[in-house]
Design a protein around this motif. Structure first.
Motif, PDB file in Angstrom:
ATOM      1  N   ALA A 123      -7.115   0.978  11.678  1.00 23.03           N
ATOM      2  CA  ALA A 123      -6.220   0.330  12.640  1.00 23.03           C
ATOM      3  C   ALA A 123      -6.369  -1.186  12.563  1.00 23.03           C
ATOM      4  CB  ALA A 123      -6.515   0.818  14.062  1.00 23.03           C
ATOM      5  N   GLY A 124      -7.566  -1.641  12.203  1.00 26.72           N
ATOM      6  CA  GLY A 124      -7.762  -3.077  12.045  1.00 26.72           C
ATOM      7  C   GLY A 124      -6.950  -3.628  10.883  1.00 26.72           C
ATOM      8  N   TYR A 125      -6.848  -2.843   9.824  1.00 26.23           N
ATOM      9  CA  TYR A 125      -6.018  -3.264   8.693  1.00 26.23           C
ATOM     10  C   TYR A 125      -4.548  -3.346   9.097  1.00 26.23           C
ATOM     11  CZ  TYR A 125      -2.914  -2.368   4.788  1.00 26.23           C
ATOM     12  OH  TYR A 125      -1.857  -2.406   3.921  1.00 26.23           O
ATOM     13  N   LYS A 126      -4.110  -2.446   9.956  1.00 17.19           N
ATOM     14  CA  LYS A 126      -2.700  -2.437  10.359  1.00 17.19           C
ATOM     15  C   LYS A 126      -2.349  -3.596  11.296  1.00 17.19           C
ATOM     16  CE  LYS A 126      -2.184   2.612  10.090  1.00 17.19           C
ATOM     17  NZ  LYS A 126      -1.960   3.844  10.885  1.00 17.19           N
ATOM     18  N   ALA A 127      -3.353  -4.143  11.978  1.00 13.52           N
ATOM     19  CA  ALA A 127      -3.073  -5.203  12.953  1.00 13.52           C
ATOM     20  C   ALA A 127      -2.745  -6.500  12.229  1.00 13.52           C
ATOM     21  CB  ALA A 127      -4.287  -5.394  13.864  1.00 13.52           C
ATOM     22  N   CYS A 128      -1.658  -7.149  12.665  1.00  7.01           N
ATOM     23  CA  CYS A 128      -1.252  -8.385  11.977  1.00  7.01           C
ATOM     24  C   CYS A 128      -2.251  -9.475  12.190  1.00  7.01           C
ATOM     25  CB  CYS A 128       0.106  -8.868  12.486  1.00  7.01           C
ATOM     26  SG  CYS A 128       0.076  -9.612  14.140  1.00  7.01           S
ATOM     27  N   THR A 168       0.697   7.561  21.470  1.00  3.88           N
ATOM     28  CA  THR A 168       2.029   7.031  21.787  1.00  3.88           C
ATOM     29  C   THR A 168       2.826   6.635  20.553  1.00  3.88           C
ATOM     30  OG1 THR A 168       1.413   4.690  21.933  1.00  3.88           O
ATOM     31  CG2 THR A 168       0.983   6.059  23.884  1.00  3.88           C
ATOM     32  N   VAL A 169       2.219   6.732  19.369  1.00  3.35           N
ATOM     33  CA  VAL A 169       2.893   6.300  18.139  1.00  3.35           C
ATOM     34  C   VAL A 169       2.657   7.329  17.040  1.00  3.35           C
ATOM     35  CG1 VAL A 169       2.599   3.843  18.686  1.00  3.35           C
ATOM     36  CG2 VAL A 169       0.879   5.017  17.299  1.00  3.35           C
ATOM     37  N   ASP A 170       3.447   7.224  15.976  1.00  3.07           N
ATOM     38  CA  ASP A 170       3.196   7.983  14.758  1.00  3.07           C
ATOM     39  C   ASP A 170       2.066   7.273  14.016  1.00  3.07           C
ATOM     40  OD1 ASP A 170       3.108   9.051  12.236  1.00  3.07           O
ATOM     41  OD2 ASP A 170       5.267   8.931  11.859  1.00  3.07           O
ATOM     42  N   GLN A 171       0.869   7.865  14.065  1.00  3.61           N
ATOM     43  CA  GLN A 171      -0.300   7.171  13.526  1.00  3.61           C
ATOM     44  C   GLN A 171      -0.324   7.131  11.998  1.00  3.61           C
ATOM     45  OE1 GLN A 171      -3.227   9.334  15.946  1.00  3.61           O
ATOM     46  NE2 GLN A 171      -3.787   7.379  16.907  1.00  3.61           N
ATOM     47  N   THR A 172       0.635   7.810  11.346  1.00  2.00           N
ATOM     48  CA  THR A 172       0.730   7.662   9.891  1.00  2.00           C
ATOM     49  C   THR A 172       1.473   6.377   9.530  1.00  2.00           C
ATOM     50  OG1 THR A 172       2.852   8.822   9.657  1.00  2.00           O
ATOM     51  CG2 THR A 172       0.852  10.176   9.664  1.00  2.00           C
ATOM     52  N   GLN A 173       2.161   5.777  10.508  1.00  3.14           N
ATOM     53  CA  GLN A 173       2.846   4.514  10.259  1.00  3.14           C
ATOM     54  C   GLN A 173       1.959   3.350  10.719  1.00  3.14           C
ATOM     55  OE1 GLN A 173       7.060   4.245  11.146  1.00  3.14           O
ATOM     56  NE2 GLN A 173       7.154   6.447  11.515  1.00  3.14           N
ATOM     57  N   SER A 174       2.465   2.116  10.498  1.00  2.95           N
ATOM     58  CA  SER A 174       1.638   0.933  10.757  1.00  2.95           C
ATOM     59  C   SER A 174       1.842   0.391  12.170  1.00  2.95           C
ATOM     60  CB  SER A 174       1.937  -0.139   9.715  1.00  2.95           C
ATOM     61  OG  SER A 174       1.420   0.275   8.473  1.00  2.95           O
ATOM     62  N   TYR A 175       1.823   1.281  13.135  1.00  2.00           N
ATOM     63  CA  TYR A 175       1.869   0.847  14.528  1.00  2.00           C
ATOM     64  C   TYR A 175       0.475   0.438  14.996  1.00  2.00           C
ATOM     65  CZ  TYR A 175       6.526   2.905  15.359  1.00  2.00           C
ATOM     66  OH  TYR A 175       7.866   3.207  15.348  1.00  2.00           O
ATOM     67  N   THR A 176       0.419  -0.536  15.868  1.00  6.16           N
ATOM     68  CA  THR A 176      -0.791  -0.849  16.617  1.00  6.16           C
ATOM     69  C   THR A 176      -0.373  -1.134  18.045  1.00  6.16           C
ATOM     70  OG1 THR A 176      -0.550  -3.147  15.887  1.00  6.16           O
ATOM     71  CG2 THR A 176      -2.182  -1.788  14.719  1.00  6.16           C
ATOM     72  N   ILE A 177      -1.358  -1.194  18.951  1.00  5.93           N
ATOM     73  CA  ILE A 177      -1.096  -1.675  20.312  1.00  5.93           C
ATOM     74  C   ILE A 177      -2.144  -2.716  20.653  1.00  5.93           C
ATOM     75  CG2 ILE A 177      -0.879  -1.125  22.756  1.00  5.93           C
ATOM     76  CD1 ILE A 177      -0.037   1.656  22.059  1.00  5.93           C
ATOM     77  N   THR A 178      -1.686  -3.871  21.103  1.00  7.61           N
ATOM     78  CA  THR A 178      -2.596  -4.922  21.567  1.00  7.61           C
ATOM     79  C   THR A 178      -2.312  -5.311  23.017  1.00  7.61           C
ATOM     80  OG1 THR A 178      -1.071  -6.586  20.699  1.00  7.61           O
ATOM     81  CG2 THR A 178      -2.892  -5.908  19.256  1.00  7.61           C
ATOM     82  N   GLY A 179      -1.191  -4.868  23.552  1.00  8.16           N
ATOM     83  CA  GLY A 179      -0.761  -5.310  24.879  1.00  8.16           C
ATOM     84  C   GLY A 179      -1.430  -4.535  26.004  1.00  8.16           C
ATOM     85  N   ALA A 180      -1.301  -5.089  27.200  1.00  5.99           N
ATOM     86  CA  ALA A 180      -1.830  -4.434  28.395  1.00  5.99           C
ATOM     87  C   ALA A 180      -0.792  -3.466  28.944  1.00  5.99           C
ATOM     88  CB  ALA A 180      -2.163  -5.474  29.457  1.00  5.99           C
ATOM     89  N   PRO A 181      -1.211  -2.237  29.287  1.00  9.45           N
ATOM     90  CA  PRO A 181      -0.273  -1.348  29.978  1.00  9.45           C
ATOM     91  C   PRO A 181       0.048  -1.912  31.371  1.00  9.45           C
ATOM     92  CG  PRO A 181      -2.392  -0.249  29.543  1.00  9.45           C
ATOM     93  CD  PRO A 181      -2.550  -1.686  29.180  1.00  9.45           C
ATOM     94  N   ARG A 182       1.187  -1.512  31.924  1.00  8.66           N
ATOM     95  CA  ARG A 182       1.523  -1.867  33.312  1.00  8.66           C
ATOM     96  C   ARG A 182       1.818  -0.570  34.054  1.00  8.66           C
ATOM     97  NH1 ARG A 182       1.579  -6.082  30.200  1.00  8.66           N
ATOM     98  NH2 ARG A 182       2.335  -8.096  30.947  1.00  8.66           N
ATOM     99  N   VAL A 183       1.279  -0.447  35.270  1.00  9.03           N
ATOM    100  CA  VAL A 183       1.625   0.686  36.124  1.00  9.03           C
ATOM    101  C   VAL A 183       2.777   0.265  37.018  1.00  9.03           C
ATOM    102  CG1 VAL A 183       0.854   2.188  37.991  1.00  9.03           C
ATOM    103  CG2 VAL A 183      -0.662   1.713  36.056  1.00  9.03           C
TER     104      VAL A 183
END
Ligand code: CA
Length: 705
Positions: A123-128, A168-183
């Motif tokens: 996942a670190g490799y996928k992060a821009c 929440t994503v297709d983990q075979t693709q190059s998705y990452t999440i860095t943002g904060a969730p909001r309730v």
């Protein structure tokens, strides 16, 4: 009622029990509903409207000389730290690099619990832009964490025990999440990242109790042959978005539009605003036959929080081709403009314009540039459209743009003081060549900018383009103009009722600084071993006001404007809290980075040149342009592996350090090519060794007193 509860009940009570009353506010910044939570920092943006203003005033111009570290927590990672902590009932919750979570006593820093979601290194490799996390949400007895590898996890607020987890994503693709969730009401909203690597962006809402998907809104259209997504966005995608895209490349390449940061709930209008990201690949020519607005790239979307249904949109950069994301923080402020009360949404995205939008309609009230801008001359308030300049889309060769994808204002949290009426934020002036890479080919899962970043081009640009400038702006959103600026290279900001604006600064080591909110005059600073890019927060426990900030590496990147001689040894990040009369002692910054480690071997020039090209293609985005890393991601010129061919190959080809985010490259790189890269880095290490021999020694570390 104890003192903390009294403080919680009213900002003014809190201020007066601390011996100083601020001037009365013209109106409450948030209304009565938020009064009960003002002693803490209960949500990502301070309050739901995300003005990031603290009503606490114990720390002010008269008392700040006594502001000292109260406690600090050493984090277990040396990677980028961008999170805004949350404070509820005397406990501070923060995420860190690699999506780990710390819950600590907000008064003492003592650990309450810790949670590591064990994000896989790939996942670190996928992060821009490093393995960042910008924050958490805390609500309903749960702490919500979005992990870099795309999971959304609910933790028990008291114990940190996982309650549910969903991918929440297709983990075979190059998705990452860095943002904060909001309730928002009973749902947790989260977006994703990855537009540089070829994905299709969307925002999702999950039931906060069960973790079940409630709705999803895609920001760009998908493959029409696959039919509708069965998502909340279906109608808007087909009626509004798809007609603005052309050809078939966009859905083959993902299209982009990833909403990786701002998600803001409007309690008054019961709608949620989501900012979307840039196009994938960057050039519209490469993804949409060079035409069309490409909705909903670079857009503010207003959605129904219960269903995800489309309400309105405003696209800030039509045809987006410059990595001008519109995900930057948004705040909701009621303003009186030309005598008329307006429910405004404020936004200063990467593209350099400060937008004041009408939250009812998404129409532009005003839009003025806050840095020099050359991709557009102005924004037509009547139509909302920018007047885009000739060749801004680089149809006729290279376009040297300002601002750039680094952003005139990037993710740095910003702050509004209702006492001064000003918005404070870190801005920058940067320049970049935009041009298609000749014969560019899409690489599935790879870094797909499609831009000409060949080393000789980058070298030539470095000579031609002006140096970057960095400053904090104090901006009047009513007049939509600058009031003052302060030269500063820092991160997020916090305005307080003490009429101070706090900001962490630095690139390698750093300081926390306070300026006068009315004038910009610096009134205080305190050295810290780490730089700070994250935003400070303020809260009160037992009648004492605290300022807390995550410090650590400024993500990845190179030494733009920083001499190699200033690089320091890698160090862990630190969560630091200050209070009046604090007695903690921060450690000094670490010593210089390890010396260069050039191999004794002599490499042929053509091998070095081949390595330079490979390095630019595969290595530079993490390890720094032309090997000039800031030593967060290791500076390869100083690597022990540089003189050990077998060790080098075990890392570069076989993936010995995959757990740290350094994948093996055997799918793209031959062993002989790995050796070429070693030859190039080895040559660069010789250059560095000679430079350092001639450079003055790094100045002694600054000390606190
Ligand atoms: Ca981007």
């Amino acid at each position: 009622m104890n003192r903390a509860m009294a403080c919680a009940a009213s900002a003014l009570i809190c201020a007066s029990c601390d011996g100083r009353s601020p001037e009365p506010l013209a109106s409450s910044p948030e209304g009565p509903a938020s009064a009960a939570v003002q002693a803490g920092w209960p949500v990502h943006g301070g309050t739901t409207s995300e003005q990031r203003f603290s009503p606490l005033a114990q720390i002010n111009k008269d008392t700040i000389a006594d502001l000292k570290p109260a406690w600090f927590v050493e984090l277990d990672t040396n990677r980028g730290q961008e999170a805004t902590p949350i404070v509820v009932d005397g406990v501070l919750y923060t995420s860190t690099a690699w999506s780990k979570v710390y819950a600590v006593n907000a008064k003492t820093g003592e650990r309450v619990w810790y949670y590591d979601p064990k994000v896989p290194g790939i996942a670190g490799y996928k992060a821009c832009c490093d393995v960042n996390s910008r924050g958490l949400a805390v609500a309903g007895g749960k702490v919500f964490l979005a992990t870099l590898d795309g999971r959304l996890i609910a933790l028990d607020q008291k114990t940190g025990t996982p309650l549910w987890s969903t991918v929440t994503v297709d983990q075979t693709q190059s998705y990452t999440i860095t943002g904060a969730p909001r309730v928002i009401k009973s749902k947790v909203l989260i977006g994703n990242s990855g537009a540089e690597l070829g994905v299709r962006g969307y925002v999702s809402a999950y039931d906060m109790e069960s973790g079940e998907l409630a709705w999803r809104f895609y920001s760009v259209p998908g493959d029409p042959a696959k039919g509708p997504d069965g998502a909340a966005s279906d109608d808007a995608i087909e009626k509004l978005a798809r007609p603005t895209w052309f050809g078939s490349k966009y859905y083959q390449y993902g299209g982009g539009g990833t909403p990786w940061d701002a998600i803001v709930y409007d309690e008054e209008l019961d709608q949620v605003y989501v900012g979307t990201g840039n196009g994938s690949p960057w050039s519209r020519r490469q993804r949409s036959e060079g035409k069309g607005d490409n909705l909903f790239l670079s857009t503010v979307l207003a959605l129904n929080p219960d269903t995800g249904a489309y309400i309105w949109h405003y696209q800030e950069s039509p045809g987006e081709s410059w990595d001008y994301t519109s995900v930057q923080p948004m705040m909701l402020v009621d303003l009186t403009i030309a005598g008329t009360p307006r429910k405004a949404l404020l936004h200063a995205p990467k593209n350099g314009f400060f937008y004041v939008l009408d939250r009812h309609t998404g129409k532009v009230i005003s839009a003025n540039n806050f840095v020099p801008v050359n991709w557009a001359t102005s924004v037509d308030v009547a139509t909302g459209r920018p007047a885009i300049t000739a060749n801004a889309f680089y149809d006729d060769g290279a376009f040297f743009a300002t601002p750039t994808g680094s952003g005139a204002h990037n993710w740095s949290p910003w702050s509004f003081s209702p006492r001064t009426g000003l918005v404070y934020f870190q801005a920058q002036e940067t320049y970049l060549r935009y041009d298609d890479l000749p014969d560019w080919k899409y690489v599935p899962g790879g870094y797909n900018l499609g831009q000409d970043r060949r080393p000789e081009v980058v070298r030539d640009d470095a000579k031609r383009l002006p140096p970057a400038k960095f400053y904090v702006l104090a901006w009047d959103p009513v007049e939509n103009k600058e009031r003052f600026r302060v030269d500063a290279r820092g991160g997020g900001v916090l305005a307080t009722a003490g009429d101070l604006v706090f900001q962490g600064r630095g690139v390698i080591d750093g300081e926390l600084v306070a300026i006068d909110a009315a004038t910009g005059q610096q009134v205080w600073s305190y050295p810290m071993p780490n730089a700070a890019a994250a935003a400070p927060i303020s809260y009160s426990v037992d009648g004492e006001q605290y300022i807390a900030i995550n410090t650590g590496a400024r993500a990845t990147g190179n030494l733009q404007g920083i001499a190699d001689a200033q690089a320091r040894a890698r160090q862990v990040g630190r969560l630091v809290a200050f209070k009046l009369g604090g007695t903690a002692t921060l450690p000094p910054p670490p010593g210089p980075a390890p010396p260069p480690n050039p191999p004794n071997e002599v490499f042929a020039d053509d091998v070095v040149r081949a390595g330079e090209l490979l390095y630019a293609d595969y290595c530079g985005r993490c390890h720094g342009n032309a090997t000039r890393s800031i030593n967060v991601i290791p500076d390869l010129r100083r690597s022990p592996a540089l003189t050990n061919k077998e060790l080098w190959h075990s890392i570069v080809i076989d993936g010995a350090l995959t757990d740290l985010g350094m994948i093996g490259w055997n799918h793209l790189i031959e062993p002989t090519q790995a050796e070429s890269i070693r030859a190039y880095v080895g040559r660069q290490a010789v250059v560095l060794r000679d430079e350092l021999a001639a450079a003055p020694a790094m100045p002694a570390a600054p000390t606190a007193e």
